[in-house]
Design an enzyme around this catalytic site. Structure first.
Site, PDB file in Angstrom:
ATOM      1  N   ASP A   1      -7.909  -5.351  -0.029  1.00  0.00           N
ATOM      2  CA  ASP A   1      -8.378  -6.212  -1.125  1.00  0.00           C
ATOM      3  C   ASP A   1      -8.022  -7.666  -0.940  1.00  0.00           C
ATOM      4  O   ASP A   1      -8.443  -8.518  -1.724  1.00  0.00           O
ATOM      5  CB  ASP A   1      -7.779  -5.692  -2.443  1.00  0.00           C
ATOM      6  CG  ASP A   1      -8.331  -4.318  -2.762  1.00  0.00           C
ATOM      7  OD1 ASP A   1      -7.545  -3.365  -2.800  1.00  0.00           O
ATOM      8  OD2 ASP A   1      -9.561  -4.204  -2.904  1.00  0.00           O
TER       9      ASP A   1
ATOM     10  N   HIS B   1       0.853  -1.186   0.000  1.00  0.00           N
ATOM     11  CA  HIS B   1       0.000   0.000   0.000  1.00  0.00           C
ATOM     12  C   HIS B   1       0.886   1.232   0.000  1.00  0.00           C
ATOM     13  O   HIS B   1       1.949   1.249   0.597  1.00  0.00           O
ATOM     14  CB  HIS B   1      -0.894   0.019   1.245  1.00  0.00           C
ATOM     15  CG  HIS B   1      -2.078   0.908   1.102  1.00  0.00           C
ATOM     16  ND1 HIS B   1      -2.006   2.261   1.326  1.00  0.00           N
ATOM     17  CD2 HIS B   1      -3.349   0.660   0.717  1.00  0.00           C
ATOM     18  CE1 HIS B   1      -3.199   2.793   1.103  1.00  0.00           C
ATOM     19  NE2 HIS B   1      -4.031   1.855   0.736  1.00  0.00           N
TER      20      HIS B   1
END
Ligand code: SDX
Length: 434
Positions: free
Chosen positions: A369, A311
């Site tokens: 996700d 991320h």
């Protein structure tokens, strides 16, 4: 929005022998900022920051993320508390308007959102222009972009009443449009919204009910999806939200801005990662093949990346992934999938990755996700609908950020500059001389 920028000192820059000073503004939480708006005018130089890794594009009061601590706050409230104790529409009100509503305010908001859930009957014609096997995200971009052709009475962004109606229309119609995209892909008739149901139960019913028989929404599944929607609602200035803000900065109407956000969210590096993560888990297939994929993810010459890992901001465990991991087990138990092989692969992949030097050094952790795909598939959604569900939830954040941008006294049309390294100035040469 009232700007709260408080000057707490100055940053000094020396460039080409000249000294420059720029104000530093203090944040409530997180990094302070150096106001460089005068930099080009004073120094003739631009900053260079592809991907905006060190750039604050705006002032915002909506969401705070601490990437090192793995903290996510909506209007100051921790995401895990909201996911556990609240519900989608109450959190949507908080994110858009800034405070948790009292009972009367929430009832009024829910009534407004419920009463806008139907779409114009002619909007259905847009679906017929798509092939049945069109990706539902392609349909979402097209149909949401077309909304501005139907709602001329709420496209004047200078009018507070039109901003309110357009916002409520977007929040209310996204589940209907998304469910219609799913039904269209299956060749089944569209199911009208049922105003007696709550937001998320209504969406589930529009997706899975058929006219031929009664349909009861399973409250356990609806509660799990409501939680998933809350977790995906907003995330500061991510790629799709920045797209919505940039589109909106030119004065474009909110429907067109949200359509632009949907297009950006579709990318596999962003919202498309939940679909890509499940496809990756299916490609891995069994636990014994995990090392092969871990090695590919570490190979600089291989473009493969572990989808659902890493991320830009989180250099710790994504707090949403923690809540999703728990919701995933709850849903699998509720639907009676005891030994979902993909969950076993996902948990073993997570265990191995979190112990691997490469992932530790690069601070790569599971993100939102990683577990969402397994959970959404257990809820009955096909992989191609995963990013559509992300878009339904993120519409709340996009609307909140768009409203904040429109009302921001510091906001101007977004127009970044560049460093030009192309050909030096030269004269045209006739073709005979080339
Ligand atoms: C979302 O911004 C948001 O807030 C997004 C989001 C939201 O709610 O809006 O949180 C939703 O988009 C979550 C992220 C979903 N994407 C994926 O899961 C796709 C896989 N992840 C990567 O593509 C990547 O981690 C990004 C795109 C998410 C972040 O990219 P960055 O910040 O630009 O980081 P990077 O690509 O520069 O990575 C740093 C290093 C690189 O190695 P070096 O160049 O330093 O040698 O880590 C490596 C990368 O190669 N790396 C990975 C990796 N992610 C980063 N290596 C293997 N597998 C990965 N998944």
């Amino acid at each position: 929005m009232n700007s709260e920028l408080k000057n707490v000192g100055a940053a000094k820059l020396s460039l080409a022998g000249e000294a420059h000073e720029f104000p530093v503004f203090k944040a409530t939480h997180g990094p302070d900022v150096i106001d460089i708006r005068r930099l080009f005018g004073e120094s003739g130089a631009f900053t260079f920051d592809p991907g905006f890794t060190s750039t604050a594009s705006c002032e915002s009061k909506i969401t705070f993320i601490d990437g090192d601590e793995g903290v996510l706050l909506y209007r100051g409230y921790p995401i895990d508390q909201l996911a556990e104790d609240s519900n989608f529409l109450e959190v949507a009100y908080l994110v858009v308007y800034g405070e948790l509503p009292d009972r009367d305010t929430l009832d009024t908001f829910e009534t407004s959102i419920t009463r806008h859930s139907m779409v114009h009957e002619q909007l259905k014609n847009f679906y017929n222009g798509f092939r049945r096997d069109a990706h539902p995200m392609a349909i979402m971009v097209g149909v949401v972009g077309a909304l501005s052709a139907f709602y001329h009475d709420s496209t004047d962004i200078a009018d507070p009443h039109q901003r309110l109606i357009a916002s409520h229309r977007m929040l209310s119609k996204m589940p209907t449009i998304a469910a219609m995209a799913y039904k269209y892909s299956m060749g089944q008739p569209f199911v009208f919204p049922d105003n007696a149901l709550d937001y998320t139960s209504n969406f589930i019913r529009m997706c899975f009910a058929v006219p031929a028989e009664p349909y009861e929404v399973d409250p356990v599944l609806s509660s799990a999806l409501d939680k998933i929607f809350i977790l995906h609602m907003d995330h500061e200035q991510n790629a799709s939200t920045s797209t919505v803000r940039l589109a909106g900065s030119s004065g474009a109407n909110p429907f067109a801005c949200i359509a632009a956000g949907i297009a950006s969210l579709w990318g596999p590096a962003h919202g498309g990662a939940n679909e890509a993560a499940l496809n990756m888990l299916e490609e891995i297939g069994t636990i014994d093949r995990i090392p092969e994929f871990i090695n590919r993810a570490k190979d600089k010459d291989d473009p493969f990346r572990l989808m659902g890992f890493g991320h830009r901001v989180y250099k710790n465990y994504d707090p949403r992934a923690k809540v999703l991991r728990k919701a995933c087990h709850e849903v699998l138990d509720a639907v009676g999938i005891r030994d979902e092989p993909l969950l076993k692969v996902a948990m073993e992949l997570e265990r191995i990755a979190l112990e691997d030097e490469y992932f530790i050094e690069k601070k790569l952790y599971p993100n939102v996700d990683f577990y969402s795909g397994i959970t959404l598939r257990a809820l009955g959604f096909p992989t191609t609908m995963f990013t559509v569900l992300f878009a339904v939830a993120r519409t709340v954040g996009w609307i909140a950020q768009w409203l904040e941008m429109v009302l921001d006294p510091n906001q101007k049309i977004g127009r970044p500059r560049q460093i030009y390294t192309g050909a030096p100035k030269r004269d045209y040469m006739p073709i005979e001389q080339r």
